[in-house]
Structure formats: C-alpha cells, structure tokens
Design a protein around this motif. Structure first.
Motif, short mmCIF file in Angstrom:
data_model
loop_
_atom_site.label_atom_id
_atom_site.label_comp_id
_atom_site.label_asym_id
_atom_site.label_seq_id
_atom_site.Cartn_x
_atom_site.Cartn_y
_atom_site.Cartn_z
N ASP A 8 5.63 19.98 -9.89
CA ASP A 8 6.55 20.12 -8.77
C ASP A 8 7.49 18.93 -8.78
OD1 ASP A 8 7.84 20.74 -6.45
OD2 ASP A 8 6.17 20.24 -5.13
N ASP A 9 8.61 19.07 -9.46
CA ASP A 9 9.56 17.97 -9.60
C ASP A 9 10.53 17.89 -8.43
OD1 ASP A 9 9.90 18.35 -13.18
OD2 ASP A 9 8.53 17.13 -12.03
N LYS A 10 10.45 18.81 -7.48
CA LYS A 10 11.41 18.82 -6.38
C LYS A 10 11.34 17.55 -5.55
CE LYS A 10 9.78 22.81 -5.25
NZ LYS A 10 9.40 23.97 -4.47
N LEU A 11 10.17 16.99 -5.39
CA LEU A 11 10.02 15.79 -4.58
C LEU A 11 10.25 14.50 -5.36
CD1 LEU A 11 6.90 16.66 -2.40
CD2 LEU A 11 9.30 16.67 -1.72
N LEU A 12 10.29 14.58 -6.65
CA LEU A 12 10.38 13.37 -7.48
C LEU A 12 11.57 12.48 -7.13
CD1 LEU A 12 8.70 11.98 -9.61
CD2 LEU A 12 9.94 13.24 -11.35
N PRO A 13 12.80 13.01 -7.00
CA PRO A 13 13.92 12.13 -6.65
C PRO A 13 13.74 11.44 -5.30
CG PRO A 13 14.74 14.21 -7.50
CD PRO A 13 13.25 14.37 -7.30
N GLN A 14 13.23 12.17 -4.31
CA GLN A 14 13.02 11.60 -2.99
C GLN A 14 11.93 10.52 -3.04
OE1 GLN A 14 12.05 14.49 -0.02
NE2 GLN A 14 11.64 12.98 1.55
N GLU A 37 0.83 -1.20 0.00
CA GLU A 37 0.00 0.00 0.00
C GLU A 37 0.87 1.26 0.00
OE1 GLU A 37 -3.24 0.46 -0.51
OE2 GLU A 37 -3.41 -1.70 -0.77
N LEU A 38 1.97 1.22 0.73
CA LEU A 38 2.91 2.34 0.72
C LEU A 38 3.49 2.52 -0.67
CD1 LEU A 38 4.60 4.53 2.07
CD2 LEU A 38 6.19 2.74 2.79
N ALA A 39 3.84 1.41 -1.31
CA ALA A 39 4.39 1.48 -2.66
C ALA A 39 3.36 2.06 -3.64
CB ALA A 39 4.83 0.09 -3.12
N PHE A 40 2.09 1.67 -3.50
CA PHE A 40 1.04 2.21 -4.38
C PHE A 40 0.90 3.72 -4.19
CE2 PHE A 40 -1.29 -2.10 -3.78
CZ PHE A 40 -0.41 -2.72 -4.64
N THR A 41 0.92 4.15 -2.93
CA THR A 41 0.79 5.58 -2.63
C THR A 41 1.97 6.37 -3.20
OG1 THR A 41 -0.46 5.11 -0.62
CG2 THR A 41 0.59 7.27 -0.76
N LEU A 42 3.18 5.86 -2.99
CA LEU A 42 4.37 6.53 -3.51
C LEU A 42 4.33 6.59 -5.04
CD1 LEU A 42 7.05 4.96 -1.16
CD2 LEU A 42 6.42 7.39 -1.28
N ALA A 43 3.94 5.49 -5.66
CA ALA A 43 3.86 5.46 -7.13
C ALA A 43 2.84 6.46 -7.64
CB ALA A 43 3.51 4.05 -7.61
N GLY A 44 1.70 6.57 -6.94
CA GLY A 44 0.68 7.55 -7.32
C GLY A 44 1.21 8.97 -7.20
N ARG A 45 1.98 9.24 -6.14
CA ARG A 45 2.57 10.57 -5.97
C ARG A 45 3.59 10.86 -7.06
NH1 ARG A 45 2.93 12.93 -0.77
NH2 ARG A 45 3.82 14.64 -1.97
N ILE A 46 4.36 9.84 -7.46
CA ILE A 46 5.33 10.00 -8.54
C ILE A 46 4.61 10.32 -9.84
CG2 ILE A 46 7.00 8.75 -9.99
CD1 ILE A 46 7.90 7.33 -7.36
N ASP A 47 3.55 9.57 -10.12
CA ASP A 47 2.76 9.83 -11.33
C ASP A 47 2.20 11.25 -11.33
OD1 ASP A 47 3.11 7.38 -12.64
OD2 ASP A 47 1.44 6.47 -11.57
N ALA A 48 1.67 11.67 -10.17
CA ALA A 48 1.08 13.01 -10.07
C ALA A 48 2.14 14.08 -10.28
CB ALA A 48 0.39 13.19 -8.72
N ALA A 49 3.33 13.89 -9.69
CA ALA A 49 4.40 14.87 -9.84
C ALA A 49 4.91 14.90 -11.28
CB ALA A 49 5.55 14.55 -8.89
N ALA A 50 4.96 13.74 -11.92
CA ALA A 50 5.47 13.66 -13.28
C ALA A 50 4.49 14.22 -14.30
CB ALA A 50 5.82 12.21 -13.62
N GLU A 56 12.42 6.50 -2.26
CA GLU A 56 11.58 5.85 -1.25
C GLU A 56 10.81 4.67 -1.85
OE1 GLU A 56 10.39 5.05 2.46
OE2 GLU A 56 11.75 6.68 1.95
N LEU A 57 10.33 4.82 -3.08
CA LEU A 57 9.62 3.72 -3.74
C LEU A 57 10.57 2.55 -3.97
CD1 LEU A 57 7.17 2.45 -5.09
CD2 LEU A 57 7.79 3.67 -7.19
N ARG A 58 11.77 2.83 -4.44
CA ARG A 58 12.74 1.75 -4.66
C ARG A 58 13.05 1.01 -3.36
NH1 ARG A 58 16.50 5.11 -8.34
NH2 ARG A 58 17.24 5.69 -6.30
N GLN A 59 13.23 1.77 -2.27
CA GLN A 59 13.53 1.14 -0.98
C GLN A 59 12.35 0.32 -0.48
OE1 GLN A 59 14.63 4.50 1.41
NE2 GLN A 59 16.74 4.53 0.66
N THR A 60 11.16 0.81 -0.68
CA THR A 60 9.96 0.09 -0.25
C THR A 60 9.81 -1.22 -1.02
OG1 THR A 60 8.88 2.16 0.35
CG2 THR A 60 7.45 0.24 0.04
#
Length: 99
Positions: A62-68, A35-48, A72-76
């Motif tokens: 807002d690409d500032k958060l994209l690398p972070q 679920e954390l991975a899904f949320t992070l992926a959704g945030r990445i899609d929204a930022a992209a 986090e998604l990779r680690q999760t």
C-alpha cells in the motif's frame, strides 16, 4: 534486527534509531518526538516492504500512504533537531568579551 515487540526492524527505522542515538540524552519533548519518528519509520518500512507490521507476513503493498508518512517523518525529525540547533551556541562567539 529484532525489535522489542518481536518484529524485524526495517532499514528506515534502523537509520532513524541510529540518528537519534547520536543525539545523546533526550530532554523535554525529545523522547516523544523520537518515539513518533520510530513509529513513522516502521510504518514506512512496512509500506515499502509489503510486510504486516504485527506478524511480518507479506501483504499487498500500500504505497498510497508512503508520501504522507515520509513528509511526516521529515517534519518530526526536523522538529527534533530544531531544539538542538538552539542549544548549539558558537563556542567562540564570546571571544570579544574579556573574562
């Protein structure tokens, strides 16, 4: 694709959901990690894509958060798979012992 919440699912979230689905039954902390991975992926899609996560309307990108978020998604995902790697014993590892 449409998520249960009504928003469109992006390509990263779609890929993550497909990957997690291939894992089969989730046990222990795996449901929470997925679920954390899904949320992070959704945030990445929204930022992209520059879309509001709630309504899907275009917003300033807002690409500032994209690398972070990506790290986090990779680690999760790595943590999710790490538990699986311990369970994948070599089926032929016990050939030296008679049954």
């Amino acid at each position: 694709m449409i998520m249960e919440g009504g928003g469109a699912m992006g390509t990263v979230e779609d890929a993550v959901r497909s990957d997690v689905e291939q894992l089969g039954d989730l046990v222990g902390v795996e449901p929470s990690l997925s679920e954390l991975a899904f949320t992070l992926a959704g945030r990445i899609d929204a930022a992209a894509t520059g879309q509001c996560e709630t309504c899907g309307e275009p917003v300033a990108q807002d690409d500032k958060l994209l690398p972070q978020l990506t790290r986090e998604l990779r680690q999760t995902l790595a943590q999710l798979l790490e538990g699986r790697a311990a369970d994948d014993d070599d089926d032929l590892g016990d050939l030296g012992s008679p049954e």
